[in-house]
Structure formats: structure tokens, C-alpha cells
Design a protein around this motif. Structure first.
Motif, PDB file in Angstrom:
ATOM      1  N   PRO A  53     -24.449  20.816  27.410  1.00 51.84           N
ATOM      2  CA  PRO A  53     -25.401  21.727  26.763  1.00 51.84           C
ATOM      3  C   PRO A  53     -26.844  21.331  27.089  1.00 51.84           C
ATOM      4  O   PRO A  53     -27.303  20.235  26.710  1.00 51.84           O
ATOM      5  N   ALA A  54     -27.558  22.212  27.771  1.00 49.14           N
ATOM      6  CA  ALA A  54     -28.924  21.891  28.208  1.00 49.14           C
ATOM      7  C   ALA A  54     -29.864  21.700  27.031  1.00 49.14           C
ATOM      8  O   ALA A  54     -30.734  20.821  27.055  1.00 49.14           O
ATOM      9  N   ASP A  55     -29.721  22.517  25.990  1.00 50.18           N
ATOM     10  CA  ASP A  55     -30.621  22.373  24.838  1.00 50.18           C
ATOM     11  C   ASP A  55     -30.451  21.023  24.166  1.00 50.18           C
ATOM     12  O   ASP A  55     -31.425  20.397  23.723  1.00 50.18           O
ATOM     13  N   TRP A  56     -29.210  20.541  24.087  1.00 52.66           N
ATOM     14  CA  TRP A  56     -28.949  19.230  23.468  1.00 52.66           C
ATOM     15  C   TRP A  56     -29.609  18.130  24.283  1.00 52.66           C
ATOM     16  O   TRP A  56     -30.173  17.180  23.739  1.00 52.66           O
ATOM     17  N   LEU A  57     -29.548  18.247  25.606  1.00 52.62           N
ATOM     18  CA  LEU A  57     -30.186  17.245  26.456  1.00 52.62           C
ATOM     19  C   LEU A  57     -31.703  17.348  26.401  1.00 52.62           C
ATOM     20  O   LEU A  57     -32.409  16.325  26.441  1.00 52.62           O
ATOM     21  N   MET A  58     -32.235  18.562  26.318  1.00 52.44           N
ATOM     22  CA  MET A  58     -33.698  18.733  26.242  1.00 52.44           C
ATOM     23  C   MET A  58     -34.274  18.060  25.005  1.00 52.44           C
ATOM     24  O   MET A  58     -35.389  17.545  25.032  1.00 52.44           O
TER      25      MET A  58
ATOM     26  N   ARG B 249     -16.336  13.158  24.677  1.00 52.76           N
ATOM     27  CA  ARG B 249     -16.193  11.859  24.019  1.00 52.76           C
ATOM     28  C   ARG B 249     -17.265  10.873  24.474  1.00 52.76           C
ATOM     29  O   ARG B 249     -17.597   9.943  23.734  1.00 52.76           O
ATOM     30  N   LEU B 250     -17.788  11.051  25.671  1.00 52.13           N
ATOM     31  CA  LEU B 250     -18.809  10.128  26.165  1.00 52.13           C
ATOM     32  C   LEU B 250     -20.224  10.593  25.837  1.00 52.13           C
ATOM     33  O   LEU B 250     -21.149   9.773  25.853  1.00 52.13           O
ATOM     34  N   ARG B 251     -20.405  11.867  25.571  1.00 52.20           N
ATOM     35  CA  ARG B 251     -21.759  12.383  25.360  1.00 52.20           C
ATOM     36  C   ARG B 251     -22.501  11.691  24.217  1.00 52.20           C
ATOM     37  O   ARG B 251     -23.698  11.420  24.338  1.00 52.20           O
ATOM     38  N   PRO B 252     -21.852  11.359  23.095  1.00 53.55           N
ATOM     39  CA  PRO B 252     -22.593  10.656  22.029  1.00 53.55           C
ATOM     40  C   PRO B 252     -23.177   9.317  22.461  1.00 53.55           C
ATOM     41  O   PRO B 252     -24.138   8.831  21.856  1.00 53.55           O
ATOM     42  N   LEU B 253     -22.618   8.705  23.515  1.00 56.27           N
ATOM     43  CA  LEU B 253     -23.138   7.411  23.960  1.00 56.27           C
ATOM     44  C   LEU B 253     -24.510   7.525  24.617  1.00 56.27           C
ATOM     45  O   LEU B 253     -25.156   6.512  24.871  1.00 56.27           O
ATOM     46  N   LEU B 254     -24.975   8.736  24.897  1.00 55.73           N
ATOM     47  CA  LEU B 254     -26.337   8.891  25.427  1.00 55.73           C
ATOM     48  C   LEU B 254     -27.382   8.513  24.396  1.00 55.73           C
ATOM     49  O   LEU B 254     -28.554   8.321  24.736  1.00 55.73           O
ATOM     50  N   ASP B 255     -26.986   8.422  23.127  1.00 54.11           N
ATOM     51  CA  ASP B 255     -27.898   7.996  22.058  1.00 54.11           C
ATOM     52  C   ASP B 255     -27.701   6.535  21.690  1.00 54.11           C
ATOM     53  O   ASP B 255     -28.247   6.064  20.683  1.00 54.11           O
ATOM     54  N   ASP B 256     -26.934   5.809  22.489  1.00 50.08           N
ATOM     55  CA  ASP B 256     -26.661   4.406  22.185  1.00 50.08           C
ATOM     56  C   ASP B 256     -27.962   3.599  22.257  1.00 50.08           C
ATOM     57  O   ASP B 256     -28.820   3.849  23.117  1.00 50.08           O
ATOM     58  N   PRO B 257     -28.138   2.626  21.366  1.00 51.88           N
ATOM     59  CA  PRO B 257     -29.369   1.816  21.410  1.00 51.88           C
ATOM     60  C   PRO B 257     -29.450   0.868  22.600  1.00 51.88           C
ATOM     61  O   PRO B 257     -30.530   0.365  22.908  1.00 51.88           O
ATOM     62  N   ALA B 258     -28.326   0.620  23.282  1.00 54.36           N
ATOM     63  CA  ALA B 258     -28.320  -0.319  24.414  1.00 54.36           C
ATOM     64  C   ALA B 258     -28.577   0.434  25.712  1.00 54.36           C
ATOM     65  O   ALA B 258     -27.818   1.354  26.052  1.00 54.36           O
ATOM     66  N   PRO B 259     -29.612   0.086  26.469  1.00 58.65           N
ATOM     67  CA  PRO B 259     -29.887   0.785  27.735  1.00 58.65           C
ATOM     68  C   PRO B 259     -28.730   0.748  28.715  1.00 58.65           C
ATOM     69  O   PRO B 259     -28.471   1.716  29.422  1.00 58.65           O
ATOM     70  N   GLY B 260     -28.012  -0.378  28.781  1.00 62.15           N
ATOM     71  CA  GLY B 260     -26.910  -0.474  29.724  1.00 62.15           C
ATOM     72  C   GLY B 260     -25.802   0.522  29.425  1.00 62.15           C
ATOM     73  O   GLY B 260     -25.185   1.087  30.342  1.00 62.15           O
ATOM     74  N   VAL B 261     -25.531   0.747  28.156  1.00 58.96           N
ATOM     75  CA  VAL B 261     -24.495   1.710  27.773  1.00 58.96           C
ATOM     76  C   VAL B 261     -24.924   3.119  28.145  1.00 58.96           C
ATOM     77  O   VAL B 261     -24.146   3.905  28.693  1.00 58.96           O
TER      78      VAL B 261
END
Length: 589
Positions: A492-497, A464-476
Motif C-alpha cells: 500500500p503506497a499510502d501506508w509507505l508514504m 507478515r513482514l510489513r510491520p517490521l518496517l517500523d522496527d526500532p532496530a535499523p538492521g531489522v
């Protein structure tokens, strides 16, 4: 300092034309420079015979000889006859006998007093004792104030404590107002010394202590003055003491002000600081509120709920809240808030219940802490006595305008970011149900505090938190990366890469941190990928990560990908280290 400084003094140029006499470092630098020059050009310095007046050469002939030598060597201008600059050189002479003899004549030249301060910490005991006796005789209040930076600088030396003690003795006998220039000194050590002395001797009034705690940028002075002001607080304390503390930008002063509200009989006002942006201030506010018998947890729950503080009530009425069993908070007089409903109440900043979670529609009695409240001690206008433009965030933590510039729909609930994290600080794991919906809130600060709150409650769900890695706000993204760090090996390493290239910097940083916490070859793969990143700091981090990487236990020996990745990093290793690293991975044999 350069060699030309000693040359100019030797030629008779006045001290004020050569040195920045107001800078403490100029005198200590001169002391070091003269000793350095003496090693290879001792002829530039006056000798013991001249200092004691036993030399057959007069001062004029000595200066003429020096000027002639300088003219031949560097084409120097004619020297100005002066004993003072030559005595300055003698006071810094490497020979202790010369320094001691120069001290006897230095009394006649006030501009040499800084060098007497330096000599009071001299390594030679006869010189040191002579300088200390002389300094004790000539140091008055004016000289102590002007020389305080130099005395404190020399006081760091092994034998420099005498000057600091003498400075304190002189200033204690002086009127308190004479220390004024020291309170605003650019030297942090001087300001600390002056404020400690003022607190010990009672030179500053409680209001002045409060202003110093609010204005000074040094954490030591903030704590010192805030604690001293707090000790003076009683039931009859005025706003001249509390207001600077409560409206200060630094959390140390604000937390002291919140704590002081209880002693001042105004503990109810602490409720508005429950959502302060500082964890320290929020903790102090919770303590004060609990002294009134009010549990802050139901308040946080109400503020983070969809309906705001008045569960089941109208969010856009602008009316004072009635007692509500649903939140467990009967709005009783003990909180110090007038609870008479109606537009005529004129809600002041004493009613945080009206400030939190209410509609964004303008209302005639909104109670927002956007207007000065004369009876609260928390006026929003800039205060000349504190020197700070009073913004709402430090005092209440309620930012009524989204930080990202995205304006939520009219009438929507906008919880204060401090209320979100405050719920996690004193709540239970079951309270996470109020935080999960806030991950989609339009205000970035609310989303970031919601993620931080979930982490504090230990209810992080990686999916549930992983999609927030694409948030436009740096603080989030920063908070999401921190919350996901314990789960990094399972991500998932490929998703992070994919997020290491073509994404905003804050996304790349968070992805790299998570990949670096992974296992096996993943950290090396991520670091090599960022070696050509456009951000220089990220490139340095990637280079350091590559150099730190060693094949972990369990990595299959002879991985071809490892060899290929290391071959892309040959510029980061010596040939020996590269061969060793490949040998550890079982490749390149």
C-alpha cells in the motif's frame, strides 16, 4: 609542492630542509614541479655547462646570482652553498642531456639516491640505462628497505618494472629479519610485496604467517598469509598457528583456521563455528563438520527451536546433551565432545551444544565460551601475538547479550544470530516454520537474521513482514526492506508514504526504497516528499530520483498531480528539460 620548493633548492637550501625525504611522493612531486617551473622560469635551473663543469661561473657565483635574483624578487635570505640541491634540480631537468650528466655526479651524494630511482624509469633511454646501472651498483639491503615505497610507487609507471625486480633481487639475498620494517609499512603495496616475497622464500614461520593473516587489514595479505599458513598445517600443528587464525576478526583468516582444523585432527571444534557471524566461516565449518559424518542441518534446526539443542530435554540443567532421536543427532564420540553428564564434566569450548540455545541463568558448568579454555586454542583473552582483543562474536557467533540492550526474560531461549541464518543457508523451505516465531525475538540481530533467512528460503509473506518496517532496530528494517522489495508494487503506497515523515531515518530510507520500486507516479511522489528531508543524504537521493523519473508506460496522460509535483522541482531542471518532462507526461501544454 609549490614554486617556493624549487626556489629554495636553487638557492642552495639542503634537501632535508626542503623535502620530506622519507615520503615517496615528495620525490615524484619534485620531478613534476621542476619540469613545470622550467617552462616559465628556466633561469632557476642549472644548465648542462654547469653540470659538466664547463661553465666559467663557479658554483659559488652561480648561487650568488640566484640568491641576488631571489632577493630582488622576493626578499629571500642568503643561500647556503651546496651542490647537492642544484644536482637534485638537474636530475629533474626537462632536458635529458642535463639529467644524464647529473647522474654521473649523483653517485657522490647518497641523499640523491631516490632521484636515481626515479630516473631508472626515465622516458629517455640513455638516461634510463645510465640510472639503472648506477642503481644496481649502489642499492644495498638498507637502501632497498628505506626506498621500497618509492620503488613500488615508480614501479607503477610503464618503465618502472626494473626497480621492482631489482628490489626483489636485493631482498632475496638478505636475511629474512631485515624485511621486518616492510611487513608493517604504512604503504599497502609495500606490505603486499614484502609478504609475497616472504611467502615465496619461506622467510616467515607458520605462526608468523597466521599472525599476519589475523592482524593485517589488507584483504590480499590476509588471503596470501592464511593460505600459506594453511599449507603448513599437519596433525602436530600447535595453537601458535591455529589460535591467531581462529580468533581473527577478519573472516578470511577465520575460515582458513576452520578449514585447518580438519588437517590438524581437531575437526570436532569446527562445530562451534557453524554459527559464526560470517557466511564464509559458516560454510567452511559445515564442510568440516560433514567430513566427520555429521549433518549440520539438524543442529541448526535444534538451535532455532524453542527448546534449544536438546529437543525434549531440560534447557537449564547445564548438563551435557544425551543422544536424541528427535533431532536426528546422536551425540556420538565422532564429534569430539565428551558426553558424560554431570557437573564434573567441566565443559570446554569443544562442546558447542552447551553454548547454543541454553538458559541465560548462570550455572556452575555452563560451558559458555566466555572463559578461556586452555585446551581449545580459542582463548578469549586478548592475545599479544595477534594484536586483537578477542571478542566472542568472531569465533562463535554466540552473542549471549542482546545487541539492543533489551534483556530477554531469565531462562528464555536466546539463539545465536548465526544459527538462524545458517539454518536458511542449508535448510529447506519447510524450515521456515522455525524462523517465523523469531521475528518477535527481543534480540534485534536474531530478528534481522530471521528475516534474511526467510528471504533466502523464498518464503516471504509481505503481510507478515510489513510491520517490521517500523522496527526500532535499523538492521531489522534494512533486511525487511530487502525482503519486501520484490513485492514493492503490491504494498500500500499510502501506508509507505506515512513513513517518509516523522519517522527514524532507517524507516524513511526503507520506505523510500520500496516506493521507488513502485510503479506509475508513486516514485515521483515519494521523491518529491523527501526533497525537504532533514537528512542531507536522503535529500540528494530524492533529487536524483526526481531527475531520473520519466512517465512510465500506462500512466494516464495529463495527470494534474504530475504537473504539480514537477512544479515543486523546478530547481532541479533547466527550463528546457522541465518542459520536455512535462510534455512526456502530457501536461503543461
Amino acid at each position: 609542492m609549490t614554486e617556493s620548493t624549487v626556489e629554495r633548492l636553487a638557492s642552495g637550501v639542503p634537501l632535508r630542509d626542503v623535502l620530506d625525504v622519507g615520503a615517496a611522493g615528495s620525490w615524484t612531486d619534485l620531478d613534476v614541479e621542476v619540469r613545470a617551473v622550467a617552462r616559465y622560469r628556466p633561469g632557476l635551473l642549472p644548465g648542462l655547462a654547469w653540470v659538466e663543469g664547463r661553465s666559467g661561473l663557479t658554483v659559488s657565483s652561480l648561487i650568488a646570482a640566484v640568491v641576488g635574483r631571489l632577493r630582488r624578487e622576493r626578499g629571500a635570505e642568503n643561500a647556503v652553498e651546496s651542490v647537492e640541491p642544484l644536482l637534485a634540480l638537474a636530475l629533474c631537468h626537462p632536458d635529458g642531456r642535463v639529467r644524464g650528466a647529473a647522474l654521473a655526479r649523483a653517485r657522490e651524494y647518497p641523499d640523491l639516491l631516490p632521484l636515481i630511482v626515479v630516473r631508472a624509469a626515465d622516458w629517455a633511454e640513455p638516461v634510463r640505462e645510465t640510472a639503472r646501472e648506477l642503481l644496481r651498483d649502489v642499492l644495498d639491503v638498507d637502501a632497498a628497505v628505506s626506498l621500497a615505497p618509492l620503488i613500488m610507487l615508480v614501479g607503477r609507471r610503464g618503465r618502472g618494472d626494473f626497480g621492482v625486480r631489482l628490489l626483489g633481487e636485493v631482498l632475496r639475498r638478505a636475511p629474512g629479519e631485515r624485511l621486518g620494517p616492510l611487513y608493517g609499512s604504512a604503504d599497502r603495496t609495500v606490505r603486499r610485496f614484502a609478504h609475497r616475497l616472504a611467502v615465496a622464500e619461506g622467510f616467515l614461520s607458520p605462526a608468523e604467517l597466521a599472525r599476519a593473516a589475523a592482524q593485517d587489514g589488507d584483504a590480499v595479505i590476509q588471503d596470501l598469509c592464511a593460505e600459506a599458513a594453511l599449507k603448513t598445517v599437519s596433525a602436530d600443528v600447535g595453537d601458535d598457528v591455529l589460535r591467531p587464525l581462529l580468533t581473527a576478526r577478519n573472516p578470511r583468516a577465520r575460515s582458513s583456521g576452520v578449514t585447518a582444523l580438519r588437517r590438524a585432527g581437531r575437526a570436532a571444534e569446527a562445530e562451534r563455528f557453524l554459527t559464526d557471524r560470517s557466511a564464509l566461516v559458516r560454510a567452511c565449518a559445515r564442510y568440516v563438520v560433514r567430513q566427520l559424518g555429521t549433518d549440520p542441518l539438524p543442529l541448526y534446526r535444534a538451535w532455532c527451536s524453542e527448546l534449544g539443542p536438546e529437543a525434549g530435554g531440560e534447557r537449564q540443567t547445564g548438563r551435557a546433551r544425551e543422544p536424541e532421536p528427535a533431532t536426528g543427532q546422536a551425540r556420538e564420540p565422532e564429534t569430539g565432545h565428551a558426553r558424560k553428564p554431570g557437573p564434573e564434566t567441566g565443559q570446554t569450548a569443544r562442546q558447542p551444544k552447551l553454548e547454543l540455545g541454553q538458559s541465560r541463568e548462570p550455572e556452575r558448568d555452563t560451558g559458555h565460551a566466555r572463559e578461556p579454555k586452555p585446551d581449545t586454542g580459542h582463548a578469549r583473552e586478548p592475545k599479544p601475538d595477534t594484536g586483537h582483543a578477542r571478542e566472542p562474536e568472531p569465533e562463535t557467533g554466540h552473542d549471549r547479550e542482546p545487541e539492543s540492550g533489551q534483556d530477554p526474560e531469565r531462562g528464555s531461549f536466546v539463539p545465536a544470530p548465526g544459527a538462524v541464518i545458517g539454518l536458511a543457508e542449508c535448510g529447506e523451505r519447510a524450515d521456515a516454520v522455525l524462523l517465523w516465531p523469531l521475528l518477535a525475538h527481543p534480540v534485534p540481530a536474531v530478528r534481522a537474521r530471521a528475516v534474511a533467512g526467510l528471504r533466502l528460503l523464498d518464503v516471504v509473506e509481505a503481510d507478515r513482514l510489513r510491520p517490521l518496517l517500523d522496527d526500532p532496530a535499523p538492521g531489522v528494517v534494512r533486511e525487511a526492506g530487502l525482503a519486501l522489495l520484490p513485492s514493492a508494487p503490491e504494498l500500500p503506497a499510502d501506508w509507505l508514504m506515512e513513513r517518509l515523515g516523522g519517522r527514524p531515518r532507517h524507516v524513511r530510507v526503507a520506505a523510500f526504497r520500496l516506493l521507488s520500486a513502485g510503479s506509475g507516479i508513486v516514485p515521483l511522489r515519494a521523491a518529491v516528499e523527501l526533497l525537504e528531508d532533514p537528512d542531507p543524504k536522503l535529500r540528494v537521493w530524492a533529487e536524483q530520483a526526481v531527475q531520473r523519473w520519466h512517465p512510465p508506460a500506462g500512466l494516464p496522460s495529463g495527470e494534474a498531480e504530475v504537473e504539480a509535483l514537477l512544479d515543486r522541482c523546478t530547481h532541479l531542471f533547466s527550463s528546457y528539460v522541465l518542459r520536455r518532462r512535462k510534455w512526456e507526461a502530457g501536461v503543461g501544454r
